[in-house]
Motif scaffolding. Structure first.
Motif, PDB file in Angstrom:
ATOM      1  N   THR A 489       0.822  -1.213   0.000  1.00 45.77           N
ATOM      2  CA  THR A 489       0.000   0.000   0.000  1.00 45.77           C
ATOM      3  C   THR A 489       0.856   1.263   0.000  1.00 45.77           C
ATOM      4  O   THR A 489       0.401   2.313  -0.434  1.00 45.77           O
ATOM      5  N   HIS A 490       2.083   1.176   0.522  1.00 45.01           N
ATOM      6  CA  HIS A 490       2.906   2.373   0.687  1.00 45.01           C
ATOM      7  C   HIS A 490       4.329   2.139   0.180  1.00 45.01           C
ATOM      8  O   HIS A 490       4.774   1.008   0.060  1.00 45.01           O
ATOM      9  N   ASN A 491       5.018   3.250  -0.064  1.00 44.75           N
ATOM     10  CA  ASN A 491       6.464   3.232  -0.252  1.00 44.75           C
ATOM     11  C   ASN A 491       7.076   3.926   0.962  1.00 44.75           C
ATOM     12  O   ASN A 491       6.493   4.859   1.497  1.00 44.75           O
ATOM     13  N   HIS A 492       8.263   3.494   1.369  1.00 43.82           N
ATOM     14  CA  HIS A 492       8.842   3.933   2.642  1.00 43.82           C
ATOM     15  C   HIS A 492       9.956   4.960   2.399  1.00 43.82           C
ATOM     16  O   HIS A 492      10.860   4.718   1.604  1.00 43.82           O
ATOM     17  N   VAL A 493       9.881   6.092   3.101  1.00 46.80           N
ATOM     18  CA  VAL A 493      10.900   7.142   2.972  1.00 46.80           C
ATOM     19  C   VAL A 493      11.749   7.171   4.235  1.00 46.80           C
ATOM     20  O   VAL A 493      11.216   7.231   5.344  1.00 46.80           O
ATOM     21  N   GLU A 494      13.060   7.107   4.078  1.00 46.52           N
ATOM     22  CA  GLU A 494      13.963   7.185   5.231  1.00 46.52           C
ATOM     23  C   GLU A 494      15.369   7.434   4.680  1.00 46.52           C
ATOM     24  O   GLU A 494      15.592   7.272   3.478  1.00 46.52           O
ATOM     25  N   THR A 495      16.310   7.829   5.543  1.00 48.07           N
ATOM     26  CA  THR A 495      17.671   8.066   5.047  1.00 48.07           C
ATOM     27  C   THR A 495      18.179   6.792   4.364  1.00 48.07           C
ATOM     28  O   THR A 495      17.964   5.683   4.847  1.00 48.07           O
ATOM     29  N   TYR A 496      18.876   6.995   3.243  1.00 45.69           N
ATOM     30  CA  TYR A 496      19.092   5.933   2.269  1.00 45.69           C
ATOM     31  C   TYR A 496      19.704   4.656   2.861  1.00 45.69           C
ATOM     32  O   TYR A 496      19.130   3.574   2.746  1.00 45.69           O
ATOM     33  N   SER A 497      20.855   4.772   3.511  1.00 43.82           N
ATOM     34  CA  SER A 497      21.548   3.561   3.976  1.00 43.82           C
ATOM     35  C   SER A 497      20.788   2.911   5.127  1.00 43.82           C
ATOM     36  O   SER A 497      20.691   1.686   5.210  1.00 43.82           O
ATOM     37  N   TYR A 498      20.272   3.743   6.018  1.00 40.49           N
ATOM     38  CA  TYR A 498      19.520   3.223   7.159  1.00 40.49           C
ATOM     39  C   TYR A 498      18.318   2.428   6.673  1.00 40.49           C
ATOM     40  O   TYR A 498      18.018   1.333   7.164  1.00 40.49           O
ATOM     41  N   LEU A 499      17.638   2.967   5.664  1.00 47.68           N
ATOM     42  CA  LEU A 499      16.464   2.308   5.098  1.00 47.68           C
ATOM     43  C   LEU A 499      16.821   0.906   4.605  1.00 47.68           C
ATOM     44  O   LEU A 499      16.118  -0.070   4.872  1.00 47.68           O
ATOM     45  N   ARG A 500      17.942   0.818   3.896  1.00 46.29           N
ATOM     46  CA  ARG A 500      18.337  -0.487   3.360  1.00 46.29           C
ATOM     47  C   ARG A 500      18.654  -1.464   4.486  1.00 46.29           C
ATOM     48  O   ARG A 500      18.290  -2.636   4.429  1.00 46.29           O
ATOM     49  N   LEU A 501      19.290  -0.950   5.553  1.00 45.08           N
ATOM     50  CA  LEU A 501      19.629  -1.832   6.671  1.00 45.08           C
ATOM     51  C   LEU A 501      18.370  -2.294   7.406  1.00 45.08           C
ATOM     52  O   LEU A 501      18.279  -3.441   7.831  1.00 45.08           O
ATOM     53  N   VAL A 502      17.402  -1.402   7.556  1.00 42.55           N
ATOM     54  CA  VAL A 502      16.161  -1.760   8.251  1.00 42.55           C
ATOM     55  C   VAL A 502      15.452  -2.893   7.502  1.00 42.55           C
ATOM     56  O   VAL A 502      15.024  -3.890   8.095  1.00 42.55           O
ATOM     57  N   PHE A 503      15.382  -2.765   6.189  1.00 43.25           N
ATOM     58  CA  PHE A 503      14.690  -3.807   5.422  1.00 43.25           C
ATOM     59  C   PHE A 503      15.454  -5.127   5.455  1.00 43.25           C
ATOM     60  O   PHE A 503      14.847  -6.190   5.532  1.00 43.25           O
ATOM     61  N   ARG A 504      16.777  -5.058   5.420  1.00 46.61           N
ATOM     62  CA  ARG A 504      17.557  -6.286   5.484  1.00 46.61           C
ATOM     63  C   ARG A 504      17.345  -6.992   6.815  1.00 46.61           C
ATOM     64  O   ARG A 504      17.287  -8.205   6.886  1.00 46.61           O
ATOM     65  N   ALA A 505      17.226  -6.192   7.874  1.00 50.56           N
ATOM     66  CA  ALA A 505      17.076  -6.788   9.192  1.00 50.56           C
ATOM     67  C   ALA A 505      15.666  -7.339   9.387  1.00 50.56           C
ATOM     68  O   ALA A 505      15.490  -8.400   9.978  1.00 50.56           O
ATOM     69  N   LEU A 506      14.667  -6.633   8.911  1.00 50.70           N
ATOM     70  CA  LEU A 506      13.285  -7.017   9.218  1.00 50.70           C
ATOM     71  C   LEU A 506      12.716  -7.999   8.206  1.00 50.70           C
ATOM     72  O   LEU A 506      12.081  -8.984   8.580  1.00 50.70           O
ATOM     73  N   VAL A 507      12.883  -7.729   6.928  1.00 47.19           N
ATOM     74  CA  VAL A 507      12.302  -8.608   5.910  1.00 47.19           C
ATOM     75  C   VAL A 507      13.363  -8.925   4.857  1.00 47.19           C
ATOM     76  O   VAL A 507      13.331  -8.402   3.758  1.00 47.19           O
ATOM     77  N   PRO A 508      14.335  -9.796   5.231  1.00 48.68           N
ATOM     78  CA  PRO A 508      15.463 -10.038   4.329  1.00 48.68           C
ATOM     79  C   PRO A 508      15.047 -10.634   2.980  1.00 48.68           C
ATOM     80  O   PRO A 508      15.758 -10.470   2.007  1.00 48.68           O
ATOM     81  N   ASP A 509      13.899 -11.318   2.932  1.00 47.55           N
ATOM     82  CA  ASP A 509      13.549 -11.992   1.687  1.00 47.55           C
ATOM     83  C   ASP A 509      12.521 -11.229   0.863  1.00 47.55           C
ATOM     84  O   ASP A 509      12.063 -11.720  -0.172  1.00 47.55           O
ATOM     85  N   ALA A 510      12.136 -10.052   1.345  1.00 46.75           N
ATOM     86  CA  ALA A 510      11.095  -9.315   0.614  1.00 46.75           C
ATOM     87  C   ALA A 510      11.633  -8.853  -0.738  1.00 46.75           C
ATOM     88  O   ALA A 510      12.803  -8.541  -0.886  1.00 46.75           O
ATOM     89  N   ASN A 511      10.744  -8.839  -1.716  1.00 38.41           N
ATOM     90  CA  ASN A 511      11.132  -8.351  -3.036  1.00 38.41           C
ATOM     91  C   ASN A 511      10.926  -6.839  -3.078  1.00 38.41           C
ATOM     92  O   ASN A 511       9.873  -6.344  -3.440  1.00 38.41           O
ATOM     93  N   VAL A 512      11.969  -6.120  -2.648  1.00 37.19           N
ATOM     94  CA  VAL A 512      11.878  -4.667  -2.597  1.00 37.19           C
ATOM     95  C   VAL A 512      13.106  -4.077  -3.271  1.00 37.19           C
ATOM     96  O   VAL A 512      14.107  -4.755  -3.462  1.00 37.19           O
ATOM     97  N   TYR A 513      13.021  -2.825  -3.612  1.00 31.93           N
ATOM     98  CA  TYR A 513      14.166  -2.132  -4.206  1.00 31.93           C
ATOM     99  C   TYR A 513      14.096  -0.666  -3.852  1.00 31.93           C
ATOM    100  O   TYR A 513      13.045  -0.162  -3.446  1.00 31.93           O
ATOM    101  N   THR A 514      15.238   0.025  -3.966  1.00 33.55           N
ATOM    102  CA  THR A 514      15.252   1.461  -3.656  1.00 33.55           C
ATOM    103  C   THR A 514      15.220   2.250  -4.950  1.00 33.55           C
ATOM    104  O   THR A 514      15.820   1.856  -5.943  1.00 33.55           O
ATOM    105  N   LEU A 515      14.524   3.365  -4.877  1.00 31.86           N
ATOM    106  CA  LEU A 515      14.464   4.286  -6.015  1.00 31.86           C
ATOM    107  C   LEU A 515      15.877   4.820  -6.263  1.00 31.86           C
ATOM    108  O   LEU A 515      16.589   5.138  -5.314  1.00 31.86           O
ATOM    109  N   ARG A 516      16.270   4.886  -7.550  1.00 35.32           N
ATOM    110  CA  ARG A 516      17.637   5.350  -7.814  1.00 35.32           C
ATOM    111  C   ARG A 516      17.815   6.806  -7.388  1.00 35.32           C
ATOM    112  O   ARG A 516      18.826   7.181  -6.825  1.00 35.32           O
TER     113      ARG A 516
END
Ligand SMILES: *[C@@H]1O[C@H](CO)[C@@H](O)[C@H](O)[C@H]1NC(C)=O
Ligand SMILES: *[C@@H]1O[C@H](CO)[C@@H](O)[C@H](O)[C@H]1NC(C)=O
Length: 611
Positions: A489-516
């Motif tokens: 339902t949403h896209n997540h906004v957060e500081t770039y590197s922190y955002l990537r680390l949060v997703f790796r820690a919480l949902v390592p297998d989710a099919n997600v990507y960061t906007l370039r």
């Protein structure tokens, strides 16, 4: 007048001539004043030549010796700030002042000159040279003054008065080491134009050694990869490693608090809260963490050079893969399919009309002949007319190209999963129907987006939903946004590197990507209390760490550490039977149609065997 030929006089208040002291009967100047004038000129033409100099003369001095005498024969361009009032802040804003001056030359008399003891707030020179135009010189006291304490490098010229032969009086050059255990002024020798020839001869690096000074560092421990607390309780991160490097180079120790604070913003009355407030009030010397250099912060704080560039990233869920059975359609886009259909009809009519004399060729047969070559079948009936032969030949060539391109594209689609294209730009993000999610911890982004005059950013701002901070959760509430991204339902906004680390820690297998593209890309820096004299040492050290590639190396290490060895693992699925749904479907339909055609033929035409 020769005197002012190269001297720009900035007259702040024009009341000087009305003062009672500048009377009709000026006191005769003391006999050592020519010496002061000579030393001033020698300093300006010697070590200070080539530098932008701002000259300020204390009003106490103007009573005892004439400005003209001091300035006689000045040749280098100098800005003279001519002021007789303590309240220069009322008359000047920083913008009006010549800020390019890197050297401040102050001529003071006796007592506690206000220029040294209550300098105007806009005054923050790189170096200060003080000439004491008085018989007595309290060097130690002058060095304690706020102006000299807050300036990176200072030197003081003190008169050695010879009462018998005042014209042979000399000046000695003093400096101090502010962080040294011994606060006594250091004498650099007697002023001689040929012993102090360069800038470095007078202005020494006073902060080469911090002598074990303890720096208080305020920080937030939940800011990977800049500041983090390991599982074993140690504090690590890019900022901490920079600090450690600086501390061994400059010989200071630092104390990192282990509490977690807000970043801090400027209040109505001009004071800051949060971590920046601690730094502003002097409760901490500096703050590390994700702090970008902004105009507002730059006004109230000193800051280092930037050690890293980062903005706010957006994490999106992968678009769902297209259904497998449709794979037979993917090789061509809709437009190409329509064009192929149109051409088939066109060629059918063309072939029919060029063969119009051949009565056996109906429109339906013409259509079937045109379709035949798509199915890789040879032409059973060779046309007699040469125009129709040429047409058929061209058509065979065209269908050959179409067949090859279709087959190749189909193979590519079967081996590489077909995703809808990912978003790359903020403009595409603004057009995307999903909303944005961000944790509300006082960051400037929500407000900046909402009030932006840029159409794309304003659209993003209108779609932003904030979730509250919840300190009972591991990532203080980021979890809520992560859930919404996974739910699609949403896209997540957060500081770039922190955002990537949060997703790796919480949902390592989710099919997600960061906007370039990143939002509000900024330069990260350390922030210090305003007028900290030693920030230039941090600039030098941090520039070295960046240019040597260490900061980037630490970044890579810290980002991969958390990756649990999953680097480089492919997300490509294995090709399975389900991917071939489309071709099998087509085979079944084709087979069915062929069977139907065969049966129809058998029923309508009596078998030749029966006769
Ligand atoms: C660092 O400072 C301490 C405290 O003043 C001093 O004893 C020590 O010699 C200094 N170390 C270096 C390497 O200069
Ligand atoms: C500014 O306001 C805050 C609270 O609103 C207060 O704590 C602070 O002391 C004020 N600062 C000044 C300089 O008045």
């Amino acid at each position: 007048m020769l005197v002012y030929q190269s001297v720009l006089v900035v007259s702040v208040v024009q009341v000087v001539m009305c003062r009672a002291d500048v009377s009709l009967w000026p006191r005769p100047s003391p006999s050592w004043t020519p010496v002061a004038g000579r030393v001033l000129r020698e300093a300006l033409t010697g070590p200070l030549s080539g530098h932008q100099v701002m000259l300020m003369v204390d009003d106490g001095v103007q009573r005892s010796l004439s400005l003209d005498l001091l300035l006689t024969g000045l040749t280098s361009p100098t800005v003279l700030l001519h002021t007789t009032t303590h309240n220069t802040d009322n008359h000047f804003t920083t913008q009006q002042l010549p800020t390019a001056q890197d050297v401040l030359l102050v001529v003071v008399g006796t007592g506690s000159p206000w220029l040294l003891w209550s300098p105007p707030g806009w005054l923050s020179p790189r170096v200060v040279l003080v000439l004491v135009a008085a018989q007595t010189c309290s060097a130690r006291k002058h060095f304690q003054s706020p102006l000299l304490q807050n300036t990176p490098s200072v030197a003081l010229l003190c008169l050695n008065h010879k009462p018998q032969t005042p014209e042979y009086s000399t000046y000695s050059v003093m400096t101090h080491l502010p962080l040294s255990a011994n606060p006594e002024p250091v004498s650099l020798g007697t002023w001689q134009p040929d012993t102090f020839t360069t800038f470095e001869d007078i202005f020494h690096d006073q902060y080469q050694d911090f002598e074990g000074k303890v720096l208080l560092v305020t920080n937030n421990l939940d800011d990977a990869p800049l500041v983090i607390q390991n599982d074993n309780g140690n504090v690590d991160g890019i900022c901490v490693r920079i600090l450690a490097g600086m501390s061994s180079w400059l010989n200071f120790t630092y104390f990192i608090n282990s509490a977690t604070f807000d970043w801090g913003e400027r209040l109505e009355n001009g004071s800051w809260n949060g971590m920046l407030g601690q730094v502003q009030r002097g409760e901490a010397h500096l703050v590390i963490n994700y702090f970008t250099i902004t105009h507002e912060r730059a006004q109230d704080f000193d800051y280092s050079v930037s050690y890293f560039t980062e903005g706010f990233g957006v994490m999106l869920r992968d678009p769902p893969p297209l259904p497998h059975w449709q794979s037979i359609l993917y090789p061509y886009t809709g437009v190409v399919w329509a064009a192929v259909g149109g051409v088939v009809i066109l060629v059918t009519f063309a072939y029919y009309f060029v063969n119009i004399s051949d009565l056996s060729l109906s429109l339906v047969v013409s259509f079937l002949i045109v379709l035949q070559s798509f199915m890789n079948q040879s032409v059973s009936q060779e046309p007699r007319v040469w125009v129709s032969r040429g047409l058929l030949g061209l058509w065979l060539l065209a269908t050959w190209v179409l067949r090859v391109s279709y087959t190749s594209n189909l193979m590519a689609f079967l081996t590489v999963p077909a995703f809808q294209p990912r978003l790359t730009t903020l403009e595409q993000l603004a057009d995307n129907e999903r909303r944005l999610c961000m944790q509300d911890y006082g960051e400037f982004v929500p407000e900046a987006l909402a009030t932006s005059s840029d159409k794309i950013l304003a659209t993003l701002g209108a779609k932003l939903d904030l979730v509250p901070t919840d300190s009972s959760l591991e990532f203080t509430g980021e979890e809520r946004c992560v859930e919404k991204v996974v739910a699609g339902t949403h896209n997540h906004v957060e500081t770039y590197s922190y955002l990537r680390l949060v997703f790796r820690a919480l949902v390592p297998d989710a099919n997600v990507y960061t906007l370039r593209e990143q939002l509000y890309l900024g330069n990260l820096a350390f922030f210090f209390t305003k007028n900290t004299p030693w920030t230039y040492k941090f600039d030098v050290g941090m520039r070295r760490l960046v240019e040597a590639g260490l900061v980037w190396q630490w970044y890579s290490e810290l980002m991969e550490d958390k990756h649990n060895g999953k680097v480089g693992e492919s997300r490509l699925p294995v090709l399975s039977l389900s991917h071939l749904q489309g071709p099998f479907l087509m085979l079944a339909v084709g087979g069915g149609l062929a069977t139907l055609a065969l049966l129809t033929e058998r029923l309508l035409q009596p078998s030749p065997l029966t006769h």
